[in-house]
Design an enzyme around this catalytic site. Structure first.
Site, PDB file in Angstrom:
ATOM      1  N   SER A  90       0.796  -1.232   0.000  1.00  0.00           N
ATOM      2  CA  SER A  90       0.000   0.000   0.000  1.00  0.00           C
ATOM      3  C   SER A  90       0.830   1.285   0.000  1.00  0.00           C
ATOM      4  O   SER A  90       1.506   1.581  -0.973  1.00  0.00           O
ATOM      5  CB  SER A  90      -0.946  -0.064   1.192  1.00  0.00           C
ATOM      6  N   ASP A 113      -1.834   1.546  -3.651  1.00  0.00           N
ATOM      7  CA  ASP A 113      -2.766   0.503  -4.103  1.00  0.00           C
ATOM      8  C   ASP A 113      -4.196   1.037  -4.210  1.00  0.00           C
ATOM      9  O   ASP A 113      -5.150   0.259  -4.317  1.00  0.00           O
ATOM     10  CB  ASP A 113      -2.712  -0.716  -3.173  1.00  0.00           C
ATOM     11  N   SER A 164       2.940   2.022  14.917  1.00  0.00           N
ATOM     12  CA  SER A 164       2.292   1.715  13.640  1.00  0.00           C
ATOM     13  C   SER A 164       2.191   0.207  13.463  1.00  0.00           C
ATOM     14  O   SER A 164       3.072  -0.536  13.890  1.00  0.00           O
ATOM     15  CB  SER A 164       3.132   2.313  12.511  1.00  0.00           C
ATOM     16  N   ARG A 170       4.010   6.431  15.873  1.00  0.00           N
ATOM     17  CA  ARG A 170       3.378   7.668  15.407  1.00  0.00           C
ATOM     18  C   ARG A 170       3.051   8.577  16.593  1.00  0.00           C
ATOM     19  O   ARG A 170       2.607   8.093  17.644  1.00  0.00           O
ATOM     20  CB  ARG A 170       2.079   7.373  14.661  1.00  0.00           C
TER      21      ARG A 170
HETATM   22  C1  G16 Z   1      -3.381   0.472   6.497  1.00  0.00           C
HETATM   23  C2  G16 Z   1      -4.736   0.196   7.122  1.00  0.00           C
HETATM   24  C3  G16 Z   1      -5.356   1.482   7.620  1.00  0.00           C
HETATM   25  C4  G16 Z   1      -4.405   2.219   8.548  1.00  0.00           C
HETATM   26  C5  G16 Z   1      -3.032   2.400   7.875  1.00  0.00           C
HETATM   27  C6  G16 Z   1      -2.007   2.955   8.816  1.00  0.00           C
HETATM   28  O1  G16 Z   1      -3.532   1.303   5.383  1.00  0.00           O
HETATM   29  O2  G16 Z   1      -5.563  -0.427   6.172  1.00  0.00           O
HETATM   30  O3  G16 Z   1      -6.556   1.175   8.272  1.00  0.00           O
HETATM   31  O4  G16 Z   1      -4.900   3.462   8.887  1.00  0.00           O
HETATM   32  O5  G16 Z   1      -2.553   1.137   7.435  1.00  0.00           O
HETATM   33  O6  G16 Z   1      -1.876   2.075   9.896  1.00  0.00           O
HETATM   34  P1  G16 Z   1      -0.730   2.199  10.968  1.00  0.00           P
HETATM   35  O7  G16 Z   1      -0.931   3.522  11.628  1.00  0.00           O
HETATM   36  O8  G16 Z   1      -0.982   1.034  11.879  1.00  0.00           O
HETATM   37  O9  G16 Z   1       0.580   2.133  10.230  1.00  0.00           O
HETATM   38  P2  G16 Z   1      -2.733   1.071   4.013  1.00  0.00           P
HETATM   39  O10 G16 Z   1      -3.213   2.149   3.113  1.00  0.00           O
HETATM   40  O11 G16 Z   1      -1.300   1.166   4.330  1.00  0.00           O
HETATM   41  O12 G16 Z   1      -3.165  -0.314   3.613  1.00  0.00           O
END
Ligand code: G16
Length: 548
Positions: free
Chosen positions: A67, A282, A504, A511
């Site tokens: 992503s 993505d 994260s 974060r």
């Molecule tokens: C993924 C999750 C999201 C989340 C993001 C960041 O997004 O699908 O729900 O907000 O990660 O998550 P974290 O703060 O745990 O790194 P993506 O767009 O990376 O698939």
């Protein structure tokens, strides 16, 4: 079945041998790490996906993507039959299977088969797609070798956006009631709904203009939007930039970059009056932005999108006089002003969940119409079966006044425009464009529905992010307690200050979110909290620096 298990063990110990004993968790959105460390996990997930399919007696989706992460990363996530994220108890199975030694793979598979009472003679089917990372092709082969060990059916869709994969899985498992389970089926469904909602209204009502400039993050969404355009009959004039022809995936561009840095991506010609949109790699996140006449950058993130959608749906429901419960699900990262706008100005219910689409999606199903958006631009709207029935009956009830029926017909078509399986940059973009067109608004008018409280989102690299444990709402640390005490002390010095820290689930970082009365206070507080995270949380690399 014994033969295939023998083959599993042989491959697990040789070609797909686990090279490092570093623990990897099925995180916020599946496994994510350096692509080079994922080969054995892909193979093992091929095996697990087949078990999940046999268990659910349905087609299971698998997306190979990291992503918003940098191009050298990759990842994998499993998608359940209705296009939703994998159930939490199977996330545990995934983590267990990914982390055992090569010779224990067979034992863990047998354990899952027994615990979940899986009938191995059941048929199974897997839908696979991948993003446009160079590593995705070989990782897909490793995955499919796992699938083939159990002689499962599968369909490899090649490159697709993550939400398209969720969509085709849902279509397949609803016997195509949700739509045709193909890429063309996706464009046709969305294109048709979009054009129907535009109707015969002029292309430029009020302040609205159909021109849009897309920063596609050099990701898979670029090509897909170009294909979608054939289904939009020129109703939208989308210029696709950062299309992967010469830039690096997610590098200084894309929704995550624009949101976290709160600045413009590279690669776009900027013009006052134009409306810009950024996807992530993505295409499951979206943010808008523009430059005002004083060259100031304005970001319209997931919060602003949630507010716009809530306003539009609320207005339509009011016109139809339908007694359906509308709710909006956000997270701790949502700006205080957004929560206030939704609950106070619109009078719509607000709920908060931990980060991760799976949590928001689940909570949104508690409403008749559940809107969910993360501030980073992930989100969609879910209509319950009851809501769809009520809307359909109202739309077709000829005894009702025409304005009520028209509003209900719009809601019916919105159901088709929205990808209810998961947040989808393309579907969300068409939804936002529909709303702006219908209101006759430009991006500035939308931006001004409320003013964000000044905030910042920073990151600190630490030795071991797993020591950071938060409360359920993620607003406070349970551990390290000393760090939470220090944050409390700092926050208390600022009126309207708010700051929280969380590890994260997709990157090797912690974060730090901060809100305060002024941008200067945000900078001071955020810097002070980052320093504490670095000192108490064993930071690695450069110490945090105060932003100018
Ligand atoms: C993924 C999750 C999201 C989340 C993001 C960041 O997004 O699908 O729900 O907000 O990660 O998550 P974290 O703060 O745990 O790194 P993506 O767009 O990376 O698939």
């Amino acid at each position: 079945m014994d033969t295939s298990f023998a083959h599993v063990t042989e491959l697990a110990k040789t070609k797909y041998h686990r090279k490092s004993d570093r623990y990897i968790n099925y995180g916020t959105a599946g496994f994510r790490t350096k692509a080079a460390d994922l080969t054995h996990i892909m193979f093992r997930m091929g095996l697990l996906a087949v078990l999940r399919s046999k268990y659910k007696k349905a087609t299971i989706g698998v997306m190979i993507t990291a992503s918003h992460n940098p191009v050298e990363d990759n990842g994998i996530k499993l998608v359940d039959p209705m296009g939703e994220m994998l159930a939490a108890n199977w996330e545990h199975y995934a983590s267990e299977l990914a982390n055992v030694t090569d010779s224990e793979v067979k034992t863990v598979l047998n354990k899952i088969i027994q615990e979940a009472t899986i009938d191995m003679s059941e048929k199974s089917n897997i839908f696979l797609a991948r993003d446009n990372r160079p590593s995705s092709v070989t990782l897909a082969s490793a995955f499919l070798e796992g699938v083939s060990c159990f002689k499962s059916h599968f369909h490899d869709f090649g490159e697709m956006t993550t939400p398209m994969l969720h969509y085709v899985v849902r279509c397949e498992n609803t016997q195509k009631r949700y739509g045709k389970p193909t890429e063309d089926g996706y464009y046709e469904k969305l294109g048709e709904a979009f054009l129907k909602l535009r109707g015969s209204k002029p292309s430029c009502p009020g302040l609205y203009k159909p021109r849009l400039i897309l920063d596609a993050a050099n990701g898979v969404g670029a090509e897909k939007v170009c294909l979608l355009k054939h289904h939009l009959n020129d109703a939208l004039d989308i210029e696709v930039l950062n299309d992967g022809s010469d830039g690096i995936l997610n590098h200084e561009c894309g929704a995550d970059f624009v949101k976290t840095r709160q600045k413009l991506p590279t690669g776009l010609p900027l013009k006052v009056g134009d409306r810009y949109v950024s996807f992530d790699g993505d295409a499951d996140r979206i943010v808008y932005f523009y430059i005002d006449k004083n060259s100031k950058f304005h970001l319209l993130d997931g919060d602003k999108i949630a507010c716009l959608v809530a306003k539009y749906l609320k207005d339509l429901l009011n016109t139809c006089e339908l007694d359906l419960k509308l709710g909006n699900v956000l997270t701790a990262y949502s700006n205080g002003s957004a929560k206030e706008y939704i609950s106070k100005t619109l009078g719509v219910d607000v709920a908060c969940t931990p980060t991760g689409v799976k949590h928001l999606h689940h909570k949104a199903t508690e409403y008749d119409i559940g809107i969910y958006f993360e501030a980073n631009g992930h989100g969609t709207v879910i209509f319950s079966g009851h809501a769809e029935d009520v809307i359909l009956n109202t739309a077709g009830n000829t005894e009702l006044p025409i304005e009520k029926r028209v509003a209900a017909q719009k809601l019916c078509t919105l159901v088709d425009l929205i990808n209810q399986a998961v947040g989808d940059s393309i579907s969300d973009m068409l939804l936002i464009e529909t709303i702006l067109h219908s209101l006759g608004w430009d991006v500035e008018k939308w931006s001004n529905i409320y003013q964000d409280r000044p905030y910042s989102l920073c990151q600190v690299k630490v030795k071991d992010k797993s020591i950071f444990k938060t409360t359920f709402d993620e607003q406070r640390l349970i551990e390290p307690k000393e760090l939470q005490d220090a944050i409390d002390e700092l926050v208390a010095k600022y009126t309207e200050g708010r700051s929280f820290v969380r590890a994260s689930g997709t990157e090797d970082i912690v974060r730090v979110y901060t809100e305060a009365k002024s941008l200067d206070e945000v900078k001071q507080l955020s810097f002070a909290v980052c320093e504490k995270v670095y000192d108490i949380g064993h930071g690695v690399g450069d110490r945090p620096v105060r932003s100018a």
